[in-house]
Design a protein around this motif. Sequence first.
Motif, PDB file in Angstrom:
ATOM      1  N   THR A  15      39.488  27.457  30.287  1.00 32.20           N
ATOM      2  CA  THR A  15      39.394  27.830  31.702  1.00 32.20           C
ATOM      3  C   THR A  15      40.743  28.309  32.239  1.00 32.20           C
ATOM      4  OG1 THR A  15      39.529  25.449  32.212  1.00 32.20           O
ATOM      5  CG2 THR A  15      37.363  26.484  32.361  1.00 32.20           C
ATOM      6  N   ASP A  18      40.889  31.923  31.627  1.00 33.39           N
ATOM      7  CA  ASP A  18      40.033  32.649  32.571  1.00 33.39           C
ATOM      8  C   ASP A  18      40.659  32.747  33.962  1.00 33.39           C
ATOM      9  OD1 ASP A  18      38.003  33.291  30.832  1.00 33.39           O
ATOM     10  OD2 ASP A  18      36.779  31.550  31.325  1.00 33.39           O
ATOM     11  N   TYR A  19      41.260  31.646  34.417  1.00 33.10           N
ATOM     12  CA  TYR A  19      41.722  31.563  35.803  1.00 33.10           C
ATOM     13  C   TYR A  19      42.984  32.374  36.076  1.00 33.10           C
ATOM     14  CZ  TYR A  19      38.647  27.492  36.678  1.00 33.10           C
ATOM     15  OH  TYR A  19      37.579  26.640  36.838  1.00 33.10           O
ATOM     16  N   LYS A 283      31.107  36.775  40.111  1.00 29.67           N
ATOM     17  CA  LYS A 283      31.509  36.745  38.697  1.00 29.67           C
ATOM     18  C   LYS A 283      32.324  35.499  38.372  1.00 29.67           C
ATOM     19  CE  LYS A 283      33.852  39.618  35.223  1.00 29.67           C
ATOM     20  NZ  LYS A 283      34.577  40.880  34.993  1.00 29.67           N
ATOM     21  N   THR A 284      33.167  35.083  39.316  1.00 31.80           N
ATOM     22  CA  THR A 284      34.032  33.928  39.066  1.00 31.80           C
ATOM     23  C   THR A 284      33.280  32.621  39.218  1.00 31.80           C
ATOM     24  OG1 THR A 284      35.954  35.168  39.831  1.00 31.80           O
ATOM     25  CG2 THR A 284      36.162  32.773  39.767  1.00 31.80           C
ATOM     26  N   LYS A 287      31.228  31.032  36.437  1.00 35.64           N
ATOM     27  CA  LYS A 287      31.904  30.193  35.442  1.00 35.64           C
ATOM     28  C   LYS A 287      32.311  28.842  36.020  1.00 35.64           C
ATOM     29  CE  LYS A 287      33.958  34.277  33.227  1.00 35.64           C
ATOM     30  NZ  LYS A 287      35.230  34.949  32.880  1.00 35.64           N
TER      31      LYS A 287
END
Length: 371
Positions: A15, A18-19, A283-284, A287
């Motif tokens: 994550t 991703d972040y 989109k965010t 997740k």
Amino acid sequence: MNRFGFIIHPIDMATFYDYFGFWGKIARILPQRIAKNISEKLPPRKLTSIDRIRSASNIVIGADVAAVPLLPIQIAYLGEEKVLNLIEKGIQFCEKKGAKIVGLGAFTSVVGNEGEVLSRRVSVPLTSGNTFTAALALEGIYKAASFMGLSLKDATVAVIGATGDIGSICTMILAKKVKSLNMAARNEKKLEDFANSITSAGGARAQVFKYTKDAVKDADIVLTATSALTTIIDPMNLKPGAIVCDVAIPANIAKEVAYLRNDVFVFEGGLAKFPYPEDFVNKTTAKLLPNQSVYGCISETAMLTFENRFESFSLGRGNITEGKIEEIKRLASKHGVTLADYFCGYKFYSNEDIDNIRKNAERNREKAYAA
């Protein structure tokens, strides 16, 4: 239109990648030790904005989510001042975006006496969301007991993390409804004193356990409300038909138990559903959040914003009361925020799934008695 802010952090390196955009891409190709060292020096960053969150009362608000670049283990073991500084910067970012209240998510809500220290360093009110998370956990347990044909008044409940903010209020409320309580927590002296106060109040019979495995082995219901960094319950220690509500983020046990036991009803507690779930979808958040569900900590912050109540509703240790539980439930009803469908870390349960768990538990109990 009023806006709120929310602070989160990556729960693992995946994550983090991703972040943190460009830095996440670089970290992906570095050894994790080096990537973690770099992450401590990064500023918080905007993760996403949600510009239209609707209430059943026709109120519309917005939100901005900021991520601090720390994993749970870093929040737990870095110097507190360093962690507080990063979270403070995240809060200031949200405030610049127009937030009138900021929610503290996951481990960010634990630092500095459950957010109390941070509240003195910033000008915007803060809330951990623990009150609504506790309310959702209790509602989930009651509903699950009904599904599993379990009478609460005859039940033994194990609370792991019983002296924590969520664990303690849930313990006090459950003590009035169940037969006995098995309590476990890190601070044994504090736990002993709490158990004695439960018994003195004339509630359920309370017992203190040093080891989690001993606390859960005869429990009909298990509530785990800890800030542990790893799984704390061995699925094989649970009895057939046990109900397990996991309110920790990251979840301590839900996914693992669901994979290994088809006769135990385990779910992530503290999940809510808004009247227009699609408002949270981008989109965010796809997740970040389970499908059509919102964590109780975010939900509480949103509901306070619906109400124009820019106050530190859940903050500091020991400040959740039964009165506040009832108050936040009233706000949830007003704004159409309900208990989410049951989720176990990788799937949502259907009614058929729950019925199969109950039947499997009955069969396994019969086998155990026959043996």
